[in-house]
Write an enzyme that holds these catalytic residues in place. Sequence first.
Site, mmCIF file in Angstrom:
data_model
loop_
_atom_site.group_PDB
_atom_site.id
_atom_site.type_symbol
_atom_site.label_atom_id
_atom_site.label_comp_id
_atom_site.label_asym_id
_atom_site.label_seq_id
_atom_site.Cartn_x
_atom_site.Cartn_y
_atom_site.Cartn_z
ATOM 1 C CD GLU A 1 2.452 -8.446 8.354
ATOM 2 O OE1 GLU A 1 1.661 -7.582 8.765
ATOM 3 O OE2 GLU A 1 2.229 -9.117 7.325
ATOM 4 C CE LYS B 1 4.803 -14.813 12.271
ATOM 5 N NZ LYS B 1 4.864 -14.677 10.829
ATOM 6 C CB CYS C 1 10.633 -15.747 10.900
ATOM 7 S SG CYS C 1 10.363 -13.969 10.812
ATOM 8 C CG ASN D 1 6.577 -18.493 11.168
ATOM 9 O OD1 ASN D 1 6.000 -18.386 10.080
ATOM 10 N ND2 ASN D 1 7.208 -17.488 11.734
ATOM 11 N N GLY E 1 16.096 -21.314 7.195
ATOM 12 C CA GLY E 1 16.867 -20.318 7.947
ATOM 13 C C GLY E 1 16.076 -19.035 7.975
#
Length: 453
Positions: free
Chosen positions: A171, A227, A283, A231, A280
């Site tokens: 997600e 994913k 995740c 990030n 922060g």
Amino acid sequence: NELGSADTLKPKTSIREPRFVNITMIGAGYVGLVSAACFSEFGWTVTCIDKDPSKIEHLRQGGVPIYEPRLDELLHRNLRMGRIAFSSDLAPSVGGADLVFLAVGTPMRRGDGHADLSFVFQAVEELAPHLKGFTVICTKSTVPVGTSREIERRLNGLRPDADFAVCSNPEFLREGSAIYDFMHPDRVLVGCDNDRAQDLMERLYKPLALRNAPVMFVSRESAELAKYAANAFLAMKISFINEIADLCEAAGANVQEVATAIGADRRIGDKFLHPGPGYGGSCFPKDVAALIRTAREARSPLSLIEQVQTVNTERKIAMASRIERAAGGKLAGKSVAVLGVTFKPDTDDVRDAPSLTLIPMLQEKGASVRAYDPHARENAEELLPGVIWCGSALEAAEKADIAVVVTEWNEFRALDLNTLKGRMRGDVLVDLRNIYLPAQARAAGFNYTSVGR
Ligand code: NAD
């Protein structure tokens, strides 16, 4: 062959062709609740499971346990339509489900920075006895590469008779705009190596595909790794602009002008180029740490991302020193008004927020902290002992020596700086999010410090 060879034109074997997709969502946290609400909005039926009975009871009564714009509206509508239900017992719904999503937490494991998969594997053990008919088990949680395979191995051991496939569907929603992001994704990513599962996932996301959202099917390993790579890349952009901001200060440039100039280049893009107190949230810190761990174990270390993590840790400490310097080199005995404690606006999530490092450092240096956040007080209170909580920014500023903007909530942007200054004892304003114009802050009588300009 994209034009359709005899092979691709052959109908894929599908045991059930459900008109509706029947979903069990395990985990009613940020991702589970938002996904459940949106899938029910597509018209699918969703049972949302959480092991926290008080959360389930609250949801059944029409309450919403997190602050996320529009989530209450979607949940209430679909609850009324009978398309969403909540339960703390997964047994009845898993048997009738076409699709079981795992949306439980994968926090940082103590000690080694790895993703803690105990919630994922516990959920797998709990659901296994109830599988009936062909069922797709799909991770929505962020899980390290190889986890789908491991879930499959465990399920084969627990239920050798069961007919199932394991997929990965990471997600990408952002807290604060989660519903919008879910409904308007840049892409939907599905890691899948089973035709029947792919049929079902295509059906599931058809409402988005019809609106031209790209639904990408890749290998499970690629989906899982993508994913983390996404990030880590975004975290890298933040650490990058924070270091450029420092250089701007040293060299007399303005980081906002630099960010606008480089962001106009489509190869770079203008998002995530806002300097501040470091990244922060629930995740980035844990996912960066987990990716570093995965890479080391694979003997393919990510030295760049390891440095991103170091820069971010140092960033938070540097911001406490910056506040101390702005206060004339001494914080002992001073009162600091902290505006905002969440890692970003429009959420009440304080997990790994920079404020959790910053505020204790200010307290250690002898300052007393008065804080205000529009939505996060309840979540933050326990994590930030000794803080005096206030009901508004102006109340926090009352007789304060220093005011610090930590989160860029819109209501802080709209503050009248003359009024803010009037409430304070001192004149120091440290704006860690660059929400005010320096000239405007100085005109209001502030000794104003911002970031990179
Ligand atoms: P969360 O902590 O808000 O929610 C997890 C929920 O799962 C909790 O309510 C917990 O009680 C429940 N749970 C745990 N074990 C369970 C079990 N066995 N049965 C039933 N319920 C169980 O977590 P979150 O922020 O929603 O994150 C979930 C996953 O999604 C994580 O892997 C996270 O990295 C990922 N993710 C989060 C975001 C985000 O913005 N929060 C975005 C993308 C991906």
